[in-house]
Write a protein that holds these residues in place. Structure first.
Motif: not given
Length: 753
Positions: A185-186, A210, A214, A222, A225, A280
């Motif tokens: 996930t990141e 992002s 995602c 998202e 991060v 993320s």
């Protein structure tokens, strides 16, 4: 003619051939693949986005001008011919309505009709070159098998457009690559370009970017991060940047749809003062448990979902259904597009949409059509926040039900299961991988209690769709070197994503038959049937009959009466029967066929017919708390196509020992006046009850959806008359409506018998 692949020559031989070609002007050596005569002067390419190298909008260059093909009358056979023109072995699918974007210029071919065996597209029938009444909104595309023809020369194919494009995106963990739990996930964003994987420069990167990344990776959202950590880490590593200047609105379904810039090959300074993009993502409910994230506090109970998917062979795909006024209904596909489909996907905890499906590609629904002409910007949190049109019966039919295919996170579950010994990759003995790092091994599954529900999960985990059969004996399939039984007691609900989510015995294996001949196997299929009972007909035809015992000998022989009938004074007296008609529709994408072959059908002399299934339906009378007070069952007297939709032909007929089944788009009618089409209520006391009918109750035959196999009605019985009302398919109501239904089943009466 394709005899020898030039790629099989040595490098020196290939160089020598090229030099000779330049010197002598020869187009190719005699052993190289010849240009097909019919295709001379034509060039082919795949264009559009988002796509992979072996799929796209088909474009043909004729007389120096590039153009497209209209999707009118386009078929898979035409796609086969075009994929071979492009240098691939065959087609696996085709697309319509400019899925890869609308082309420009001429539309060279329309009403293209091919047998699939032609050597050139010029051998196929069409309206003629340049003769078309289409627009570029109807451009056809193909999906080719990612396998090249032996010896194919790229001289007549352009695989990608002249400009670069992002083919794929992934997240690469900055530390612990290969050891992190899935889904990831990141991590650092990497894009696959024609030259390989590259990083993206973070200068000007936004939350909208992002969000798009995602969504492509199967995540609905998202989060922020810790960029400081990654900046520090980036200073110690070398990075290859290929992309910068990404600017997304946030509603795009693919990064290629955003504004972006590629570094040129001669750029010496890349991402000065910046670093690699880090994203993320937030996993949806289905995948958050399996991720390595810390467990958060239990969220507050949420309201019941108002959108769901039905009929899909894989997670994250299906027919879109919405909840309105306590009842589930479908969505008409008019103006249905990827933006609306992406809103549905994210609302359900998946990523953005891979495809917006039209024309009931995921099977037809039943009942109301709640929405039409849905228009979304892509920023809505729910489909209900998009604009739509109220629908009338004339506006749309269930043949236009909308569907979606969503992007899913990569979990790797398909690497922990495999099939062996089968005739094709869709069947075989099931083998699972167990153990930890360094101690992984493959083993078999005990066949005890293995059935359709367990096989459905296995096929889903394998990515092979539905299960046609769950087999407890696999002695006819060779297990190879795998002989150890490592899993037993597997019990699934049928909704799990992998077998390790099902209940099983754990490390202590208990198996009644330990021989490898009795281990679990499956036969998978991309399509399945889906049976639904016409609930309104049950309500309309229900009535009570006091039938003399002398007319019930055959019914008693087939156990269609209550157990107290055995103590009756035969042939005197009578039994009180609740009779009704059953009309069972197949709304799936495959015919419903009995599991047993014709050779094992049982002949019943009394009624003069064969039973292909011992129990096809259960009929029950229940109290409000679920206690059964009367029951009946219906063997499949004869599964056949009684009637069909206008454009569907009957396929199954029981006369003369014919094949039994229910064709897609047809229904089987059991009239109220035939034997065993009843419930014996002789011993039932007056009161409020629930009438329940369950089709295929033992899951003997695989279906795409078992949740709609039950039908329930309110009924009130005063000892002389019965009121039957509020009949509905088990999953047609909201949870609250079902609670009200079961709280007082005798409430409201709209039918008196």
């Amino acid at each position: 003619m394709r005899l020898v692949s030039i790629w099989q020559w040595s490098p020196w031989g290939l160089l020598l051939w090229q030099l000779c070609s330049w010197c002598l002007g020869s187009p190719s050596p005699s052993t190289a693949p010849d240009k097909k005569t019919g295709s001379q002067g034509l060039r082919f390419r795949l264009a559009g986005f988002p796509r992979k190298p072996y799929e796209g909008r088909v474009e043909i260059q004729r007389a120096g001008e590039w153009g497209t093909i209209c999707d009118d009358d386009f078929t898979l056979q035409a796609a086969h011919v075009l994929c071979r023109e492009l240098g691939y072995t065959e087609a696996t699918g085709w697309t319509h309505s400019a899925k890869y974007g609308a082309g420009t210029g001429r539309i060279w071919l329309d009403n293209l009709s091919c047998r699939g065996t032609e050597q050139s597209v010029t051998e196929c029938a069409s309206r003629g070159w340049g003769n078309s009444d289409c627009t570029h909104d109807e451009d056809a595309g193909v999906i080719c098998k990612d396998q090249r023809l032996p010896g194919f020369s790229d001289s007549n194919v352009i695989e990608v457009e002249h400009h670069l494009q992002v083919e794929e995106v992934r997240l690469r963990p900055a530390v612990g690559w290969g050891r992190r739990p899935l889904p990831v996930t990141e991590g650092l964003v990497e894009v696959r370009l024609p030259g390989g994987w590259s990083k993206v420069c973070d200068k000007g990167w936004s939350a909208h970017n992002s969000h798009v990344v995602c969504g492509m990776l199967g995540f609905p959202g998202e989060k922020r991060v810790n960029t400081a950590f990654y900046r520090l880490l980036a200073q110690r590593q070398q990075h290859s940047f290929g992309l910068h200047g990404v600017a997304c609105v946030g509603t795009e379904a693919h990064l290629s749809l955003c504004s972006l810039e590629f570094y040129r090959a001669n750029d010496t300074t890349r991402c000065a003062g910046g670093g690699p993009v880090v994203v993320s993502c937030v996993a949806g409910p289905l995948y958050s448990v399996s991720s390595g994230q810390k467990k958060q506090q239990q969220p507050k109970p949420q309201e019941e979902a108002r959108v769901r998917l039905k009929g899909g062979a894989h997670p994250g795909e299906g027919r879109v259904e919405v909840l309105k006024a306590g009842t589930w209904g479908t969505v008409c596909d008019r103006k249905w597009d990827v933006q609306a489909a992406s809103v549905v996907c994210r609302e359900l905890g998946f990523g953005s949409a891979r495809e917006a499906l039209t024309g009931a590609r995921m099977g037809q629904g039943m009942g109301a059509i709640h929405l039409s002409e849905v228009r979304c910007s892509g920023q809505e949190s729910s489909l209900w926040k998009c604009s739509s049109k109220n629908i009338t019966a004339e506006d749309c039919s269930h043949s236009q039900d909308a569907g979606v295919r969503c992007n899913l996170p990569y979990t790797g579950v398909e690497t922990k299961i495999r099939l062996s010994g089968g005739r094709s990759r869709h069947e075989g003995r099931v083998e699972v991988q167990i153990g930890g790092p360094g101690h992984l091994r493959w083993g078999l599954i005990c066949g005890d209690d293995w059935g359709t529900l367990e096989a459905m999960v296995a096929c889903r985990q394998l990515g092979l769709g539905y299960a046609n059969h769950g087999l407890q004996e696999t002695w006819y399939w060779d297990s190879g070197n795998t002989t150890e039984v490592v899993m037993s007691g597997v019990r699934c609900t049928g909704m799990e994503l992998s077998l390790d989510q099902c209940a099983h015995h754990g490390t202590h294996v208990t198996c009644k038959r330990t021989d490898t001949r009795f281990t679990a196997g499956v036969i998978c299929s991309e399509t399945a049937s889906d049976l639904l009972l016409h609930s309104a007909l049950v309500q309309e035809t229900a009535y009570i009959e006091d039938r003399p015992l002398h007319m019930l000998y055959c019914a008693a022989e087939e156990n269609c009466l209550a157990s107290s009938a055995r103590l009756a004074n035969w042939p005197y007296g009578h039994r009180r029967l609740l009779r009704f008609s059953s009309q069972i529709h197949n709304l799936g994408r495959a015919d419903f066929r009995p599991k047993a072959g014709r050779h094992s059908w049982v002949w019943h002399e009394c009624h003069g017919h064969y039973h292909s299934m011992d129990i096809f339906t259960h009929y029950d009378i229940l109290t409000p708390n679920g206690t059964k007070v009367a029951e009946g069952h219906k063997a499949s007297f004869c599964l056949e196509d009684t009637e069909c939709q206008e454009d569907v032909s009957k396929r199954y007929e029981c006369a003369n020992f014919g094949e039994q089944g229910i064709t897609v788009g047809c229904w089987d009618l059991y009239r109220h006046d035939i034997d065993c089409q009843w419930i014996d209520i002789t011993d039932v006391k007056p009161g409020n009850y629930i009438l329940q009918v369950i089709i295929n109750p033992n899951f003997e035959v695989a279906e795409s959806d078992f949740t709609n196999n039950a039908m329930k009605c309110n009924c009130k019985y005063d000892g002389h008359r019965i009121w039957v009302h509020n009949c509905h398919i088990g999953d047609a109501f909201s949870e609250e409506a079902n609670r009200r239904f079961e709280r007082y089943p005798g409430q409201t009466s709209n039918q008196v018998v």
